[in-house]
Design a protein around this motif. Sequence first.
Motif, PDB file in Angstrom:
ATOM      1  N   ALA B 142     -14.722  19.393  18.389  1.00  0.00           N
ATOM      2  CA  ALA B 142     -14.136  20.381  19.301  1.00  0.00           C
ATOM      3  C   ALA B 142     -12.730  20.729  18.825  1.00  0.00           C
ATOM      4  CB  ALA B 142     -14.084  19.814  20.715  1.00  0.00           C
ATOM      5  N   ARG B 143     -12.430  22.030  18.863  1.00  0.00           N
ATOM      6  CA  ARG B 143     -11.112  22.503  18.460  1.00  0.00           C
ATOM      7  C   ARG B 143     -10.054  21.927  19.407  1.00  0.00           C
ATOM      8  NH1 ARG B 143      -7.623  26.459  19.549  1.00  0.00           N
ATOM      9  NH2 ARG B 143      -6.608  27.486  17.799  1.00  0.00           N
ATOM     10  N   GLY B 144      -8.896  21.601  18.879  1.00  0.00           N
ATOM     11  CA  GLY B 144      -7.820  21.071  19.713  1.00  0.00           C
ATOM     12  C   GLY B 144      -7.294  22.137  20.667  1.00  0.00           C
ATOM     13  N   ALA B 145      -6.726  21.682  21.785  1.00  0.00           N
ATOM     14  CA  ALA B 145      -6.193  22.625  22.771  1.00  0.00           C
ATOM     15  C   ALA B 145      -4.908  23.277  22.257  1.00  0.00           C
ATOM     16  CB  ALA B 145      -5.898  21.872  24.068  1.00  0.00           C
ATOM     17  N   ASP B 146      -4.657  24.485  22.711  1.00  0.00           N
ATOM     18  CA  ASP B 146      -3.385  25.153  22.399  1.00  0.00           C
ATOM     19  C   ASP B 146      -2.297  24.568  23.287  1.00  0.00           C
ATOM     20  OD1 ASP B 146      -4.596  26.927  20.610  1.00  0.00           O
ATOM     21  OD2 ASP B 146      -5.140  28.297  22.227  1.00  0.00           O
ATOM     22  N   HIS B 147      -1.091  24.528  22.775  1.00  0.00           N
ATOM     23  CA  HIS B 147       0.048  24.128  23.587  1.00  0.00           C
ATOM     24  C   HIS B 147       1.003  25.318  23.737  1.00  0.00           C
ATOM     25  CE1 HIS B 147      -0.449  19.555  22.653  1.00  0.00           C
ATOM     26  NE2 HIS B 147      -1.336  20.015  23.505  1.00  0.00           N
ATOM     27  N   HIS B 148       1.729  25.337  24.837  1.00  0.00           N
ATOM     28  CA  HIS B 148       2.663  26.434  25.124  1.00  0.00           C
ATOM     29  C   HIS B 148       4.038  25.858  25.417  1.00  0.00           C
ATOM     30  CE1 HIS B 148      -0.554  29.546  25.774  1.00  0.00           C
ATOM     31  NE2 HIS B 148      -1.255  28.429  25.840  1.00  0.00           N
ATOM     32  N   ALA B 149       5.057  26.510  24.933  1.00  0.00           N
ATOM     33  CA  ALA B 149       6.424  26.055  25.195  1.00  0.00           C
ATOM     34  C   ALA B 149       7.377  27.241  25.116  1.00  0.00           C
ATOM     35  CB  ALA B 149       6.836  24.983  24.188  1.00  0.00           C
ATOM     36  N   ALA B 208      -4.526  18.013  18.253  1.00  0.00           N
ATOM     37  CA  ALA B 208      -5.417  17.754  17.114  1.00  0.00           C
ATOM     38  C   ALA B 208      -6.860  18.012  17.519  1.00  0.00           C
ATOM     39  CB  ALA B 208      -5.247  16.314  16.653  1.00  0.00           C
ATOM     40  N   GLY B 209      -7.658  18.500  16.579  1.00  0.00           N
ATOM     41  CA  GLY B 209      -9.078  18.717  16.836  1.00  0.00           C
ATOM     42  C   GLY B 209      -9.835  17.393  16.834  1.00  0.00           C
ATOM     43  N   ILE B 210     -11.066  17.445  17.301  1.00  0.00           N
ATOM     44  CA  ILE B 210     -11.895  16.232  17.344  1.00  0.00           C
ATOM     45  C   ILE B 210     -13.057  16.406  16.376  1.00  0.00           C
ATOM     46  CG2 ILE B 210     -13.478  14.897  18.813  1.00  0.00           C
ATOM     47  CD1 ILE B 210     -11.680  15.679  21.175  1.00  0.00           C
ATOM     48  N   GLY B 211     -13.404  15.365  15.668  1.00  0.00           N
ATOM     49  CA  GLY B 211     -14.564  15.399  14.774  1.00  0.00           C
ATOM     50  C   GLY B 211     -14.399  16.360  13.621  1.00  0.00           C
ATOM     51  N   GLY B 212     -13.173  16.500  13.135  1.00  0.00           N
ATOM     52  CA  GLY B 212     -12.936  17.354  11.975  1.00  0.00           C
ATOM     53  C   GLY B 212     -12.686  18.813  12.331  1.00  0.00           C
ATOM     54  N   ALA B 213     -12.743  19.149  13.619  1.00  0.00           N
ATOM     55  CA  ALA B 213     -12.483  20.543  14.019  1.00  0.00           C
ATOM     56  C   ALA B 213     -10.988  20.849  13.893  1.00  0.00           C
ATOM     57  CB  ALA B 213     -12.944  20.762  15.450  1.00  0.00           C
ATOM     58  N   ALA B 214     -10.675  22.153  13.868  1.00  0.00           N
ATOM     59  CA  ALA B 214      -9.282  22.586  13.683  1.00  0.00           C
ATOM     60  C   ALA B 214      -8.408  22.190  14.866  1.00  0.00           C
ATOM     61  CB  ALA B 214      -9.255  24.100  13.515  1.00  0.00           C
ATOM     62  N   ALA B 215      -7.122  22.002  14.575  1.00  0.00           N
ATOM     63  CA  ALA B 215      -6.162  21.734  15.652  1.00  0.00           C
ATOM     64  C   ALA B 215      -5.897  23.023  16.420  1.00  0.00           C
ATOM     65  CB  ALA B 215      -4.866  21.199  15.051  1.00  0.00           C
ATOM     66  N   GLY B 216      -5.428  22.897  17.630  1.00  0.00           N
ATOM     67  CA  GLY B 216      -5.048  24.078  18.406  1.00  0.00           C
ATOM     68  C   GLY B 216      -3.738  24.650  17.880  1.00  0.00           C
TER      69      GLY B 216
END
Lengths: 92, 345
Positions: B142-149, B208-216
């Motif tokens: 699963a792709r990592g979540a996006d963060h906002h700041a 960070a992504g899970i299982g090799g998926a892209a980071a958010g």
Amino acid sequence: MTQAFDPWLTLDELCRAAGVAPEWLTERVQGGLIEAQGKEAATWRFDALIVRRVRSMREIESGYGAAPELAALVADLEDEVARLRRRLALFG
Amino acid sequence: VDFKDYYGVLGLPREASAEEVKKAYRKLARKYHPDVSKERDAAARMAEVNEAHAVLGDAERRAAYDAVGQRWQQGGAPPPDWDAGFEFQGRGDAHGGFGGFESHGEYSDFFEQLFGRTGAWRQHGRTSRGAAHGGAGPGHAARGADHHAKIVLDLEQALAGSLTEISLRVPQRDATGHPTLAERRLEVRIPAGVRPGQMIRLAGQGEAGIGGAAAGDLFLEVHIRPHPRFAIDGTDLVAELPVAPWEAALGGVVPVVMPDGKELKVRVPAGAQSGRVLSVRGKGLPGAAAGVAPGDLQLKVRVVLPSGLDPRARKLYEAMAEQLDDFDARKVARAEAERGEGGER
């Protein structure tokens, strides 16, 4: 590590930044309420400045059940009020 | 963390229907919208109303809040694991709110603890990402979540660009699985010409992504600190231009000290009145991307009079009063207004 950024957002990136669905955004771009560069949705590019306006439109639509055209108008008016207030603060 | 009584903010009983939540929100948004409200604390109240609506107006968030609230109020204090069972996720839809222009992303600690900085949440077991904390199945990705700041820059940084180190509070889980906020430092190259409200997307800098998926991704919303002399209007830089009466009357070249300390010479045309706006092409914000034209510098003329308490000035004023006795300031101003020359031009 130094990070650089692109001042343009894709449809997917804008959707994630503003918390809207791609269908929602596509409908408003096609309706002329949100400006995109490019002819096809796959190649659309959005100015990264537009995120705030898209969020505002989304809130006005969902909070008030407003028609998209009205939400766009109110978002534009909010921008204009903010712009005039900045000038007023500077010039009195 | 203080418990937030969102029902109290909207003036509603706990059993209020979705329609009643909507009605209460609309009524209070009209009352506290900072653009129209006369209340002194309108902006703060509007932010509270937006936050309450972001929770009670969303069925899933409301259910989570109700569950937490019931346990909290029964014990009179936050239960030890009050925020457990919820997972942060970048949905990006909790930022802002109607009339909350200056408070995008400025939700309370209570809200951020429960729903994350982005205001999105998922319960463990409800989604595939929830399973990640209980042990994701083989092959799960699963792709990592996006963060906002938010990133706050000085005007000088926006004009010239800069290499800036930013410090972020990032939601993480501790050894017991509870969400906590950890500090993370990141160096960001800010290009010249960045504007207030601009979104900076840093690819792969989210969760960070899970299982090799892209980071958010990490989305940074640019804010510019107020400058004592200059303001940004679109791509234009706006400032006041104080001039002496003889500079305004006779015209001349006057210096303008720019935000970077450099001096710019500006020609003031003869007969310039207070309020007249002089544009200097290309001296506003630089184009933030290739092909984007730079903005202009807009200078609003303000005629500054020498004090009449100065005997030399007083003598001159008295001479003008005597020799220009047919000059009627009110009449001149009225004629200008009729010709549409008053105010900014």
